[in-house]
Design a protein around this motif. Structure first.
Motif, PDB file in Angstrom:
ATOM      1  N   GLY A   5       0.009   1.159  -2.425  1.00 24.13           N
ATOM      2  CA  GLY A   5      -1.140   1.747  -1.745  1.00 24.13           C
ATOM      3  C   GLY A   5      -2.090   2.416  -2.724  1.00 24.13           C
ATOM      4  O   GLY A   5      -3.318   2.304  -2.596  1.00 24.13           O
ATOM      5  N   THR A   6      -1.530   3.104  -3.728  1.00 31.97           N
ATOM      6  CA  THR A   6      -2.362   3.755  -4.742  1.00 31.97           C
ATOM      7  C   THR A   6      -3.165   2.721  -5.538  1.00 31.97           C
ATOM      8  O   THR A   6      -4.347   2.932  -5.852  1.00 31.97           O
ATOM      9  CB  THR A   6      -1.465   4.579  -5.692  1.00 31.97           C
ATOM     10  OG1 THR A   6      -0.778   5.578  -4.941  1.00 31.97           O
ATOM     11  CG2 THR A   6      -2.301   5.243  -6.778  1.00 31.97           C
ATOM     12  N   ILE A   7      -2.517   1.584  -5.856  1.00 29.94           N
ATOM     13  CA  ILE A   7      -3.214   0.524  -6.599  1.00 29.94           C
ATOM     14  C   ILE A   7      -4.428   0.028  -5.819  1.00 29.94           C
ATOM     15  O   ILE A   7      -5.543  -0.074  -6.354  1.00 29.94           O
ATOM     16  CB  ILE A   7      -2.248  -0.640  -6.890  1.00 29.94           C
ATOM     17  CG1 ILE A   7      -1.217  -0.227  -7.939  1.00 29.94           C
ATOM     18  CG2 ILE A   7      -3.005  -1.879  -7.358  1.00 29.94           C
ATOM     19  CD1 ILE A   7      -0.093  -1.228  -8.139  1.00 29.94           C
ATOM     20  N   TYR A   8      -4.231  -0.252  -4.510  1.00 29.17           N
ATOM     21  CA  TYR A   8      -5.349  -0.775  -3.709  1.00 29.17           C
ATOM     22  C   TYR A   8      -6.385   0.301  -3.423  1.00 29.17           C
ATOM     23  O   TYR A   8      -7.579  -0.002  -3.261  1.00 29.17           O
ATOM     24  CB  TYR A   8      -4.818  -1.403  -2.423  1.00 29.17           C
ATOM     25  CG  TYR A   8      -4.268  -2.789  -2.665  1.00 29.17           C
ATOM     26  CD1 TYR A   8      -5.109  -3.889  -2.760  1.00 29.17           C
ATOM     27  CD2 TYR A   8      -2.903  -2.987  -2.870  1.00 29.17           C
ATOM     28  CE1 TYR A   8      -4.613  -5.154  -3.027  1.00 29.17           C
ATOM     29  CE2 TYR A   8      -2.390  -4.246  -3.127  1.00 29.17           C
ATOM     30  CZ  TYR A   8      -3.252  -5.326  -3.208  1.00 29.17           C
ATOM     31  OH  TYR A   8      -2.765  -6.576  -3.490  1.00 29.17           O
ATOM     32  N   TYR A  10      -9.562  -0.059   0.779  1.00 25.06           N
ATOM     33  CA  TYR A  10      -8.946   1.019   1.546  1.00 25.06           C
ATOM     34  C   TYR A  10      -8.105   0.513   2.721  1.00 25.06           C
ATOM     35  O   TYR A  10      -7.108   1.132   3.091  1.00 25.06           O
ATOM     36  CB  TYR A  10     -10.024   1.989   2.031  1.00 25.06           C
ATOM     37  CG  TYR A  10     -10.744   2.688   0.900  1.00 25.06           C
ATOM     38  CD1 TYR A  10     -10.041   3.448  -0.021  1.00 25.06           C
ATOM     39  CD2 TYR A  10     -12.130   2.564   0.742  1.00 25.06           C
ATOM     40  CE1 TYR A  10     -10.698   4.092  -1.079  1.00 25.06           C
ATOM     41  CE2 TYR A  10     -12.794   3.198  -0.301  1.00 25.06           C
ATOM     42  CZ  TYR A  10     -12.068   3.952  -1.210  1.00 25.06           C
ATOM     43  OH  TYR A  10     -12.717   4.573  -2.250  1.00 25.06           O
ATOM     44  N   ALA A  11      -8.514  -0.598   3.290  1.00 26.22           N
ATOM     45  CA  ALA A  11      -7.749  -1.136   4.430  1.00 26.22           C
ATOM     46  C   ALA A  11      -6.343  -1.536   3.985  1.00 26.22           C
ATOM     47  O   ALA A  11      -5.351  -1.209   4.655  1.00 26.22           O
ATOM     48  CB  ALA A  11      -8.485  -2.336   5.014  1.00 26.22           C
ATOM     49  N   LYS A  12      -6.260  -2.227   2.858  1.00 25.53           N
ATOM     50  CA  LYS A  12      -4.951  -2.644   2.369  1.00 25.53           C
ATOM     51  C   LYS A  12      -4.152  -1.444   1.856  1.00 25.53           C
ATOM     52  O   LYS A  12      -2.924  -1.377   2.021  1.00 25.53           O
ATOM     53  CB  LYS A  12      -5.112  -3.690   1.266  1.00 25.53           C
ATOM     54  CG  LYS A  12      -3.892  -4.605   1.135  1.00 25.53           C
ATOM     55  CD  LYS A  12      -4.259  -5.907   0.439  1.00 25.53           C
ATOM     56  CE  LYS A  12      -3.093  -6.887   0.521  1.00 25.53           C
ATOM     57  NZ  LYS A  12      -3.417  -8.182  -0.101  1.00 25.53           N
ATOM     58  N   PHE A  17       0.448   2.511   2.515  1.00 20.41           N
ATOM     59  CA  PHE A  17       0.865   3.894   2.748  1.00 20.41           C
ATOM     60  C   PHE A  17       1.611   4.010   4.087  1.00 20.41           C
ATOM     61  O   PHE A  17       2.615   4.715   4.188  1.00 20.41           O
ATOM     62  CB  PHE A  17      -0.339   4.828   2.741  1.00 20.41           C
ATOM     63  CG  PHE A  17      -0.973   5.016   1.384  1.00 20.41           C
ATOM     64  CD1 PHE A  17      -0.192   5.116   0.251  1.00 20.41           C
ATOM     65  CD2 PHE A  17      -2.361   5.089   1.255  1.00 20.41           C
ATOM     66  CE1 PHE A  17      -0.778   5.295  -1.007  1.00 20.41           C
ATOM     67  CE2 PHE A  17      -2.952   5.263   0.009  1.00 20.41           C
ATOM     68  CZ  PHE A  17      -2.161   5.362  -1.126  1.00 20.41           C
ATOM     69  N   GLN A  18       1.110   3.308   5.101  1.00 22.85           N
ATOM     70  CA  GLN A  18       1.771   3.327   6.406  1.00 22.85           C
ATOM     71  C   GLN A  18       3.164   2.688   6.329  1.00 22.85           C
ATOM     72  O   GLN A  18       4.101   3.151   6.981  1.00 22.85           O
ATOM     73  CB  GLN A  18       0.911   2.595   7.450  1.00 22.85           C
ATOM     74  CG  GLN A  18      -0.388   3.291   7.809  1.00 22.85           C
ATOM     75  CD  GLN A  18      -0.183   4.544   8.655  1.00 22.85           C
ATOM     76  OE1 GLN A  18       0.943   4.944   8.943  1.00 22.85           O
ATOM     77  NE2 GLN A  18      -1.285   5.175   9.050  1.00 22.85           N
ATOM     78  N   LYS A  19       3.279   1.621   5.536  1.00 25.21           N
ATOM     79  CA  LYS A  19       4.603   1.008   5.353  1.00 25.21           C
ATOM     80  C   LYS A  19       5.559   1.983   4.691  1.00 25.21           C
ATOM     81  O   LYS A  19       6.746   2.034   5.027  1.00 25.21           O
ATOM     82  CB  LYS A  19       4.480  -0.256   4.497  1.00 25.21           C
ATOM     83  CG  LYS A  19       4.024  -1.486   5.254  1.00 25.21           C
ATOM     84  CD  LYS A  19       4.114  -2.727   4.375  1.00 25.21           C
ATOM     85  CE  LYS A  19       3.734  -3.983   5.156  1.00 25.21           C
ATOM     86  NZ  LYS A  19       3.872  -5.209   4.331  1.00 25.21           N
ATOM     87  N   ALA A  20       5.048   2.765   3.736  1.00 28.41           N
ATOM     88  CA  ALA A  20       5.897   3.731   3.033  1.00 28.41           C
ATOM     89  C   ALA A  20       6.470   4.761   4.003  1.00 28.41           C
ATOM     90  O   ALA A  20       7.681   5.040   3.976  1.00 28.41           O
ATOM     91  CB  ALA A  20       5.103   4.425   1.926  1.00 28.41           C
ATOM     92  N   VAL A  21       5.617   5.320   4.878  1.00 33.35           N
ATOM     93  CA  VAL A  21       6.116   6.354   5.794  1.00 33.35           C
ATOM     94  C   VAL A  21       6.943   5.735   6.920  1.00 33.35           C
ATOM     95  O   VAL A  21       7.767   6.413   7.548  1.00 33.35           O
ATOM     96  CB  VAL A  21       4.958   7.196   6.368  1.00 33.35           C
ATOM     97  CG1 VAL A  21       4.253   7.942   5.250  1.00 33.35           C
ATOM     98  CG2 VAL A  21       3.967   6.331   7.146  1.00 33.35           C
TER      99      VAL A  21
END
Length: 659
Positions: free
Chosen positions: A580-583, A589-591, A596-600
């Motif tokens: 998420g940080t890479i994108y 921002y969408a990706k 980030f949502q997958k992480a949580v």
């Protein structure tokens, strides 16, 4: 011929018996509910296991298709995931589930002993004596101190769950043998096969069950009376053997991922055989009848000077069983073969891990001992009633009751060994004084996790006084110095571990992290790549390499490293967060939001991803979403002032914004 049964009044119903067994067994093991998780696999199995945090289809697929912690046990993961939904990370709930499974397994033993004794003692069956014999046999299993490791250690849920599914196979196979109609026989055979398959998906310990069913065909079912009977009996069990073979291959593949299977250079064959005989006699047999000085970990003995005693004992028992079989009393021979065959996968000829033996390995094999206890009590009491016999009966019942009370007391005490990590490793040290340095290292690592780094360093240094060339102590001391940011001392310790045991992936990974922290980026990259070269499927090294590339803004290399880590650790919240940080840096921002949502989703308490979501939403002007993300952080860490200040700043921004 009709079966002649002695009927007596006052025999409790099966339901009442079940309740009684649950009540007593639960009372003896209730102390486990006060225990914490321990730093021995519970970290990887439970509180650092991201894919038990939800029952999503993605997580269920991960459980079924990956070798997390070098195990394939999807049903056990599922049980932990259900516990997580019910109890979160409160240890009492997880312990409760294990205790309840064990209570049910104790009831299974009652049913197995009752049904098999009823089958073999068809003539003049005394129901009252049968019930008493089966009950005592069940408690001999359920209240035994050797059961504690399987029940009080949450990570060994796999043991009680696997046995919960394997034990009823003995009952369904009995139904198969006694069924008259072909449809009924097919039904019970299929049920047996399904239960066996499910038991293997919890833990592969029952994989020898097809051989045990062949033993039962010989006695008590008398289906194998001549050599020509064997082929059809094997043929009907081919599906069982196929499942066993598949389980063996999967287990070897999973364990070999981290090099847990010892080669014959590490432990030579003669030492393995000597340890097998010694473990069989001094642990599995001796402690089954005299369960004192139990240890959560039995080290390989330094010498095997007394192994000849174990060999003589083995030959003596085998000879006595053979003589009994020759006299057409095959029970002892069948029980002995059951014990040996079910222990075979863990006896150490194929050595997995460092332990010489383990209490938990007796959980499934001990059924035969309970059967012998039940059969012995029934045989002794089912004789002609005389005044002398009545007196002996009372003495026998008193003696067995005293044994069960003693077992219960020892079990209650042994449960407390697993109360928390420091106490646990202190007990290992007490029962293995010659290995004190190793247990000092373990205790030190418990203190590291608690943030007591200085106290941990003291233990590591003390341990090195006894074992100055101990790999694990030097590695642990290097980790402690790294946490204290004493990088020069840490590097020295890691290099010492490399001189003791070169080409260890975890050491190169640790050095890579250290060099990255000190700005020696070329050395960091070199060591992380070396770790991956030694162990190609090493997701943590790929994560660290990805973070190194990310810090250098080498985004494509970082993305490749994180994606590779996810192949072997698809539940890694850290990897998804970094992607998420890479994108986010690429302004996609969408990706970035998706990752980030997958992480949580993978880890509900992975607060870093919530922070990154808050920062992303702030950057794109989604103030409400940003505040919600930061509030998620405060649910995890409620006293974090910086996050509280960010929320305050967001509210001011929202007030100033035009409507």
């Amino acid at each position: 011929m009709t079966q002649k049964v002695k009927t007596t009044t006052g025999i409790p119903s099966t339901r009442l018996t079940c309740g009684f067994i649950f009540l007593i067994t639960f009372a003896v093991f209730s102390g486990a509910l006060d225990n914490q998780f321990v730093l021995w696999d519970d970290n990887g199995f439970i509180y650092n296991n991201p894919f038990i945090t939800s029952l999503s289809l993605e997580n269920l697929w991960t459980m079924a298709t990956t070798f997390h912690y070098s195990n394939w046990q999807p049903l056990s993961w599922l049980s932990h995931a259900i516990d997580y939904q019910l109890f979160g990370l409160h240890p009492a709930g997880h312990h409760l589930t294990s205790v309840l499974f064990h209570c049910w397994n104790t009831f299974w033993v009652f049913l197995i002993v009752r049904e098999y004794l009823a089958y073999t003692c068809k003539k003049n069956l005394d129901v009252r004596v049968l019930w008493q014999s089966a009950l005592i046999a069940a408690f001999f299993f359920g209240l035994h101190p050797l059961r504690v490791e399987s029940v009080a250690w949450v990570s060994e849920r796999k043991d009680v769950l696997s046995t919960f599914l394997a034990f009823p196979v003995f009952l369904t196979y009995l139904r198969y043998v006694t069924a008259q109609e072909a449809k009924r026989k097919l039904f019970w055979m299929r049920i047996s096969l399904v239960l066996f398959f499910l038991s293997l998906t919890a833990k592969p310990m029952p994989l020898t069950l097809p051989l045990i069913l062949l033993l039962l065909d010989y006695y008590p079912f008398a289906r194998w009376q001549k050599s020509s009977d064997l082929i059809p009996l094997i043929r009907e069990k081919i599906p069982f053997f196929v499942l066993s073979l598949a389980s063996v291959l999967i287990t070897l593949l999973a364990q070999n991922q981290i090099g847990a299977i010892k080669n014959f250079e590490q432990i030579v064959l003669t030492r393995r055989i000597a340890n097998a005989f010694q473990s069989l006699s001094s642990i599995y047999l001796e402690k089954s009848f005299w369960p004192v000085v139990l240890s959560p970990f039995y080290y390989y003995p330094r010498t095997y000077e007394g192994v000849w005693i174990s060999v003589v004992l083995f030959l003596t028992i085998s000879g006595l069983c053979y003589q009994s079989w020759r006299k057409e009393k095959p029970l002892f021979a069948i029980a002995w073969l059951y014990f040996l065959i079910t222990l075979l996968p863990v006896i150490g000829i194929v050595q997995v891990g460092e332990q010489a033996a383990a209490d938990r390995y007796t959980y499934f094999p001990s059924l035969c001992l309970s059967l012998l206890v039940g059969a012995g009590i029934y045989s002794a009491r089912h004789t002609k009633i005389t005044a002398q016999k009545i007196a002996l009966d009372k003495i026998a019942i008193f003696a067995m009751s005293a044994v069960l009370v003693l077992f219960s007391t020892l079990t209650f005490k042994q449960v407390k060994v697993w109360e928390e990590s420091l106490n646990f490793w202190e007990q290992v040290g007490k029962t293995n004084p010659e290995r004190g340095a190793w247990t000092l290292a373990r205790r030190g690592n418990v203190l590291l996790l608690r943030g007591q780094v200085d106290e941990a360093i003291q233990l590591f240094v003390e341990g090195l006084k006894y074992r100055p060339n101990d790999f694990y102590l030097h590695f642990s001391l290097g980790t402690a110095y790294t946490l204290k940011k004493k990088y020069v001392e840490a590097e020295k310790e890691y290099l010492k571990t490399m001189s003791i045991s070169p080409n260890v992936a975890s050491v190169h990974n640790a050095l890579g992290k250290l060099y990255a922290a000190t700005g020696k980026l070329a050395l960091a990259e070199e060591n992380l790549k070396k770790a991956i070269e030694i162990t190609p499927r090493f997701p943590l090294a790929y994560l660290n390499l990805g973070e190194l590339y990310l810090a250098q803004n080498r985004l494509q290399l970082a993305e490749d490293a994180f994606n590779t880590a996810l192949k072997d650790h698809p539940a890694s919240a850290n990897a998804y967060d970094n992607l998420g940080t890479i994108y986010s840096r690429r302004k996609d921002y969408a990706k970035a939001e998706q990752y980030f949502q997958k992480a949580v989703k993978k880890d509900k308490i992975y607060f870093q991803a919530f922070i990154h979501l808050g920062e992303l939403y702030t950057e794109i002007g989604e103030v409400g979403k940003a505040e919600n993300a930061y509030r998620k952080v405060l649910e995890i860490l409620p006293d974090w002032k910086e996050i509280q200040e960010r929320i305050t700043a967001l509210r001011k921004t929202e007030i100033r914004a035009p409507h």
